[in-house]
Scaffold this motif. Sequence first.
Motif, PDB file in Angstrom:
ATOM      1  N   LYS A 112      24.643  33.206  46.427  1.00  0.00           N
ATOM      2  CA  LYS A 112      25.628  34.199  46.030  1.00  0.00           C
ATOM      3  C   LYS A 112      27.013  33.900  46.790  1.00  0.00           C
ATOM      4  O   LYS A 112      28.022  34.211  46.264  1.00  0.00           O
ATOM      5  CB  LYS A 112      25.128  35.428  46.440  1.00  0.00           C
ATOM      6  N   ILE A 113      26.970  33.531  48.148  1.00  0.00           N
ATOM      7  CA  ILE A 113      28.218  33.169  48.795  1.00  0.00           C
ATOM      8  C   ILE A 113      29.093  32.047  48.252  1.00  0.00           C
ATOM      9  O   ILE A 113      30.011  32.100  47.977  1.00  0.00           O
ATOM     10  CB  ILE A 113      27.730  32.685  50.235  1.00  0.00           C
ATOM     11  N   GLU A 114      28.464  30.926  47.658  1.00  0.00           N
ATOM     12  CA  GLU A 114      29.175  29.907  47.093  1.00  0.00           C
ATOM     13  C   GLU A 114      29.493  30.379  45.810  1.00  0.00           C
ATOM     14  O   GLU A 114      30.921  29.913  45.389  1.00  0.00           O
ATOM     15  CB  GLU A 114      28.034  28.716  46.716  1.00  0.00           C
ATOM     16  N   PHE A 115      28.966  31.205  44.959  1.00  0.00           N
ATOM     17  CA  PHE A 115      29.419  31.624  43.718  1.00  0.00           C
ATOM     18  C   PHE A 115      30.599  32.610  43.922  1.00  0.00           C
ATOM     19  O   PHE A 115      31.598  32.519  43.453  1.00  0.00           O
ATOM     20  CB  PHE A 115      28.461  32.307  42.850  1.00  0.00           C
ATOM     21  N   SER A 116      30.479  33.446  44.932  1.00  0.00           N
ATOM     22  CA  SER A 116      31.528  34.467  45.193  1.00  0.00           C
ATOM     23  C   SER A 116      32.856  33.789  45.891  1.00  0.00           C
ATOM     24  O   SER A 116      33.704  34.189  45.642  1.00  0.00           O
ATOM     25  CB  SER A 116      31.014  35.366  46.151  1.00  0.00           C
ATOM     26  N   SER A 133      45.461  41.479  38.221  1.00  0.00           N
ATOM     27  CA  SER A 133      45.838  42.330  39.106  1.00  0.00           C
ATOM     28  C   SER A 133      45.316  42.145  40.250  1.00  0.00           C
ATOM     29  O   SER A 133      44.095  41.264  40.558  1.00  0.00           O
ATOM     30  CB  SER A 133      45.209  43.857  38.502  1.00  0.00           C
ATOM     31  N   ARG A 134      45.634  42.596  41.524  1.00  0.00           N
ATOM     32  CA  ARG A 134      45.329  42.325  42.839  1.00  0.00           C
ATOM     33  C   ARG A 134      44.086  43.029  43.153  1.00  0.00           C
ATOM     34  O   ARG A 134      43.238  42.815  44.003  1.00  0.00           O
ATOM     35  CB  ARG A 134      46.528  43.061  43.897  1.00  0.00           C
ATOM     36  N   GLN A 135      43.750  44.244  42.326  1.00  0.00           N
ATOM     37  CA  GLN A 135      42.335  44.627  42.311  1.00  0.00           C
ATOM     38  C   GLN A 135      41.298  43.973  42.250  1.00  0.00           C
ATOM     39  O   GLN A 135      40.096  43.875  42.938  1.00  0.00           O
ATOM     40  CB  GLN A 135      42.451  46.016  41.692  1.00  0.00           C
ATOM     41  N   ASP A 136      41.503  43.203  40.872  1.00  0.00           N
ATOM     42  CA  ASP A 136      40.231  42.188  40.858  1.00  0.00           C
ATOM     43  C   ASP A 136      40.157  41.271  41.789  1.00  0.00           C
ATOM     44  O   ASP A 136      39.130  40.729  42.140  1.00  0.00           O
ATOM     45  CB  ASP A 136      40.678  41.528  39.524  1.00  0.00           C
ATOM     46  N   ALA A 140      36.566  40.747  44.239  1.00  0.00           N
ATOM     47  CA  ALA A 140      35.987  39.175  44.288  1.00  0.00           C
ATOM     48  C   ALA A 140      35.814  39.028  45.814  1.00  0.00           C
ATOM     49  O   ALA A 140      34.764  38.343  46.294  1.00  0.00           O
ATOM     50  CB  ALA A 140      36.791  38.083  43.654  1.00  0.00           C
ATOM     51  N   GLU A 141      36.764  39.464  46.498  1.00  0.00           N
ATOM     52  CA  GLU A 141      36.833  39.263  48.095  1.00  0.00           C
ATOM     53  C   GLU A 141      35.612  40.093  48.628  1.00  0.00           C
ATOM     54  O   GLU A 141      34.856  39.622  49.422  1.00  0.00           O
ATOM     55  CB  GLU A 141      37.909  39.503  48.700  1.00  0.00           C
ATOM     56  N   ALA A 142      35.266  41.316  48.017  1.00  0.00           N
ATOM     57  CA  ALA A 142      34.238  42.290  48.527  1.00  0.00           C
ATOM     58  C   ALA A 142      33.092  41.625  48.362  1.00  0.00           C
ATOM     59  O   ALA A 142      32.168  41.738  49.123  1.00  0.00           O
ATOM     60  CB  ALA A 142      34.524  43.780  48.194  1.00  0.00           C
ATOM     61  N   GLU A 143      32.792  41.029  47.064  1.00  0.00           N
ATOM     62  CA  GLU A 143      31.547  40.535  46.636  1.00  0.00           C
ATOM     63  C   GLU A 143      31.313  39.258  47.646  1.00  0.00           C
ATOM     64  O   GLU A 143      30.056  38.911  47.998  1.00  0.00           O
ATOM     65  CB  GLU A 143      31.564  39.925  45.122  1.00  0.00           C
ATOM     66  N   LEU A 144      32.256  38.579  47.873  1.00  0.00           N
ATOM     67  CA  LEU A 144      32.143  37.366  48.900  1.00  0.00           C
ATOM     68  C   LEU A 144      31.347  37.929  50.191  1.00  0.00           C
ATOM     69  O   LEU A 144      30.615  37.479  50.886  1.00  0.00           O
ATOM     70  CB  LEU A 144      33.268  36.581  48.945  1.00  0.00           C
ATOM     71  N   LYS A 145      32.042  39.083  50.663  1.00  0.00           N
ATOM     72  CA  LYS A 145      31.707  39.378  52.073  1.00  0.00           C
ATOM     73  C   LYS A 145      30.453  40.046  52.225  1.00  0.00           C
ATOM     74  O   LYS A 145      29.532  39.973  52.952  1.00  0.00           O
ATOM     75  CB  LYS A 145      32.955  40.311  52.623  1.00  0.00           C
ATOM     76  N   GLN A 146      30.177  40.703  50.789  1.00  0.00           N
ATOM     77  CA  GLN A 146      28.759  41.153  50.737  1.00  0.00           C
ATOM     78  C   GLN A 146      27.592  40.059  50.677  1.00  0.00           C
ATOM     79  O   GLN A 146      26.628  40.240  51.153  1.00  0.00           O
ATOM     80  CB  GLN A 146      28.571  42.029  49.675  1.00  0.00           C
TER      81      GLN A 146
END
Length: 289
Positions: A112-116, A133-136, A140-146
């Motif tokens: 998951k980390i590698e994909f994120s 948009s900056r929101q997207d 994606a950054e939040a998914e990486l941290k998760q």
Amino acid sequence: MTLLPRNVLGTARARKGARRHLFGVAIFGLLTSSSTALAAAESYDCLIEPMQTVELGMPASGLIDKVMVKRGDRIARNQVLASLDSHAEQAATDLAHYKSQLAGPAQLAQSKIEFSQRKFGRRRDMADEKLMSRQDSDDAEAELKQAQAELVEAKENREVARLEYVQQSSQLSLRTIRSPFDGVVVDQMMWAGEIFEPGATRHAVLKLAQLDPLRVRVVMPMRAFGEPVNGMSATVTPEILSSKAYTAKITSVDRIIDAASGTFVVFMDLPNPKLDIPSGVKCKAALNK
């Protein structure tokens, strides 16, 4: 003045010389007797004992499954002597061990980390070029941290499983009796099939004795206080092996004299690697000055 014949004079001198010889022999005999008495006075009563005697049980209760030794057997340090029925505890230990070896959750979190990371990199570049948009990009950054947090959680869960395995193994070992030293089995109090309960009337399964080295307890009179010191050697003669003498070493001297008997106790270590010296017998001990 009367002159005695020469043969009479010689006889008198011979008798006088014989008396002197007998007197010398008597004096020598007295000196020898005194020396023998002194040597005998330097021998002290003693008792040969096991170095230690222990009764072994278990802190857990249960059905005794096996007793691997019997009275009179020689045993080695850490040898398994008896065990309780432990099928349930063994299953719990095996399960904990399996959980501690699981690598799937950590590998999943790493994927998951590698994909994120790749997803976040693409969306960040697109956001920088005003194509997204900056929101997207933030999502994606939040998914990486998760995903990174999930990897940490997977590692922590694996460590917890490892500690649970250690705990279960410790609980399992409490259902086994191991010998704390090299020695012999003195007595067996319980057999396979009986229920063992700590604190019950029969709180021990086996009784062991350490016979190498042996401990020699010497009772010495008050007048000898100060003569024995730690490290001094002594000659020990067992009562039933009076033709053999062994060398022991002083390891402890009482600093308090018993007022009632006027004696104090000295302890010695007597090597017994072949277990040919019996314990529980009286002996005589003489200090090697």
